[in-house]
Design an enzyme around this catalytic site. Structure first.
Site, mmCIF file in Angstrom:
data_model
loop_
_atom_site.group_PDB
_atom_site.id
_atom_site.type_symbol
_atom_site.label_atom_id
_atom_site.label_comp_id
_atom_site.label_asym_id
_atom_site.label_seq_id
_atom_site.Cartn_x
_atom_site.Cartn_y
_atom_site.Cartn_z
ATOM 1 C CE LYS A 68 -3.526 2.480 2.550
ATOM 2 N NZ LYS A 68 -4.486 2.457 3.653
ATOM 3 C CE LYS B 151 -5.997 2.021 -0.567
ATOM 4 N NZ LYS B 151 -6.364 2.203 0.784
HETATM 5 C C1 PBG Z 1 -7.037 3.407 5.557
HETATM 6 C C2 PBG Z 1 -7.494 3.324 4.157
HETATM 7 C C3 PBG Z 1 -7.373 4.308 3.170
HETATM 8 C C4 PBG Z 1 -7.977 3.792 2.011
HETATM 9 C C5 PBG Z 1 -8.437 2.510 2.325
HETATM 10 N N1 PBG Z 1 -8.115 2.231 3.646
HETATM 11 C C6 PBG Z 1 -6.860 5.688 3.232
HETATM 12 C C7 PBG Z 1 -5.480 5.986 3.565
HETATM 13 O O1 PBG Z 1 -4.613 5.135 3.678
HETATM 14 O O2 PBG Z 1 -5.242 7.195 3.730
HETATM 15 C C8 PBG Z 1 -8.095 4.510 0.702
HETATM 16 C C9 PBG Z 1 -9.138 4.004 -0.235
HETATM 17 C C10 PBG Z 1 -9.437 4.900 -1.378
HETATM 18 O O3 PBG Z 1 -8.793 5.947 -1.601
HETATM 19 O O4 PBG Z 1 -10.384 4.562 -2.111
HETATM 20 N N2 PBG Z 1 -8.068 3.022 6.463
#
Ligand code: PBG
Length: 333
Positions: free
Chosen positions: A202, A256
Site C-alpha cells: 500500500k 493499492k
Molecule cells: C485506511 C485506508 C485508506 C484507504 C483505504 N483504507 C486511506 C489511507 O490510507 O489514507 C483509501 C481508499 C481509497 O482511496 O479509495 N483506512
C-alpha cells in the site's frame, strides 16, 4: 518476417479481430461480476444516505440504507463487499474501532443478517477513521506512529469485527508485523475461520484524496503517511512486503492503488500463489468521473478499460467503487 508466396504476411492478426464473437473467443483476460468487491461506507448517527461530493454515485450509508444497498449487490451477484465505518466521535487511540457497539461492528452484524453466506463480508481494519489525529495508529510523544503499541490495538479491532460476524478482516495500516499480530489475536479468540486480506503493498498515494472526505479524515498538523505507507519509487520493496505478509499468515494480499502500480501487481502475481486483490482507489474513480462530466471521456468505456487492465496485470479481484455499475452492466449483457 513470415511471408506467403506472393510476398504478403502469412499471419494477419486482424483475422482474429474480425467480429465481436471472434474477439470474445480469443480474449486473454475476462472481467465479470465475480471479480468485483464493493467498498461501502456506513456512518453513525444518520438516518438517510449522504452523497459524497468527491465520489459521484457513492454515499455514506445509514444502517438502513446500507442493508438496502447490500441486498441489491447480492441480487446482482456481486460476491463481496468491504465496510468502512465513520464514527460520530473520534479519540486519540481510535477506540470506536473495537467498541462492540461501534458503527462497523453493528453494520457487519446487519449485513450478515441480510445476506448470510451469499456474500463475503470484509471489513477494513485500521484506526484512521477513528482517531482524532487521523493517523492509522497511536502517536507517541515525538509525534510518530508507534508500531508495536498499534499492533495490540489492531488485535482488539480484529476480535471485535470477528465477534460481529465478519468473514475477512483487511488490515490497511501498514504496521510491521500486523498480519501476525492479527492472526494471533483471532486464533486466541477462537476466530480461526476469519480470513486476512492484507493490504500488503500500500503506497503513500495522492489518489486517496476523495476517500478522506468519505470518512471525514484529516491528518493532524498537515501530516502524511509516508512514515508507514510505501514510497511510490519502490517496487522491490513491495515484493518484500508481500512475501512477509504471506509468511505471517495472510490468506490473500492486495496492491493499492491499482492503476499507478500495475507493474507491482504483475510482480505480485509472479511472487505469491494466494489470491491477489487490487484496489482501484477513490482518486482513480473520481478522476474518471470528473473527466466524463466534462464530456472528455466515455465513463463506461474508460472504466471497463481500466478494470480490464488491472485484471490483465494479474489481479484476481478488484475493490472498486464501480462495482454496482459494472454488475448492472454485466447483468444486461
Ligand atoms: C485506511 C485506508 C485508506 C484507504 C483505504 N483504507 C486511506 C489511507 O490510507 O489514507 C483509501 C481508499 C481509497 O482511496 O479509495 N483506512
Amino acid at each position: 518476417m513470415d511471408l506467403d508466396s506472393s510476398g504478403f504476411p502469412a499471419r494477419r492478426p486482424r483475422r482474429m479481430r474480425s467480429s465481436p464473437a471472434m474477439r470474445r473467443l480469443v480474449a486473454e483476460t475476462r472481467l465479470g461480476v465475480d471479480d468485483l468487491v464493493a467498498p461501502l461506507f456506513v456512518r453513525e448517527g444518520i438516518t438517510r444516505p449522504q452523497p459524497i461530493d468527491s465520489l459521484p454515485g457513492v454515499s455514506q450509508h445509514s444502517r438502513d440504507s446500507l442493508r438496502a444497498e447490500v441486498t441489491a449487490l447480492a441480487e446482482l451477484g456481486v460476491p463481496a463487499l468491504i465496510l468502512f465505518g465513520v464514527p460520530e466521535r473520534k479519540d486519540d487511540v481510535g477506540s470506536g474501532a473495537w467498541d462492540p457497539d461501534g458503527i462497523v461492528q453493528l453494520a457487519i452484524a446487519d449485513v450478515k443478517a441480510e445476506v448470510g453466506d451469499s456474500m463475503v463480508v470484509m471489513a477494513d481494519l485500521c484506526l484512521d477513521e477513528y482517531t482524532d489525529h487521523g493517523h492509522c495508529g497511536v502517536v507517541d510523544g515525538a509525534g510518530r506512529v508507534d508500531n508495536d503499541a498499534t499492533l495490540e490495538l489492531y488485535g482488539r479491532v480484529a476480535n471485535a469485527q470477528a465477534a460481529a460476524g465478519v468473514d475477512v478482516v483487511a488490515p490497511s495500516g501498514m504496521m510491521d508485523g500486523q498480519v501476525a499480530a492479527i492472526r494471533r489475536a483471532l486464533d486466541g479468540d477462537a476466530a480461526t475461520d476469519v480470513a486476512i486480506l492484507a493490504y500488503s503493498a500500500k503506497y503513500a498515494s495522492a489518489f486517496y484524496g476523495p476517500f478522506r472526505d468519505a470518512v471525514d479524515v484529516t491528518i493532524a498538523d498537515g501530516g502524511d503517511r509516508r512514515g508507514y505507507q510505501q514510497d511510490p519509487a519502490n517496487a522491490r520493496e513491495a515484493a518484500e512486503e508481500l512475501r512477509m505478509d504471506v509468511a505471517e499468515g495472510a490468506d490473500m494480499v492486495m496492491v493499492k492503488p491499482a492503476l499507478t502500480y500495475l507493474d507491482v501487481i504483475t510482480r505480485a502475481r509472479d511472487l505469491v500463489n494466494v489470491p491477489l486483490a487490487a484496489y482501484q482507489v477513490s482518486g482513480e474513480y473520481a478522476a474518471l468521473h470528473a473527466a466524463a462530466q466534462r464530456g472528455w471521456l466515455d465513463l463506461e468505456a474508460a472504466a471497463l478499460e481500466q478494470l480490464l487492465a488491472i485484471r490483465r496485470a494479474g489481479a484476481d479481484f478488484i475493490l472498486t467503487y464501480f462495482a454496482r455499475t459494472m454488475a448492472e452492466l454485466f447483468a444486461q449483457a
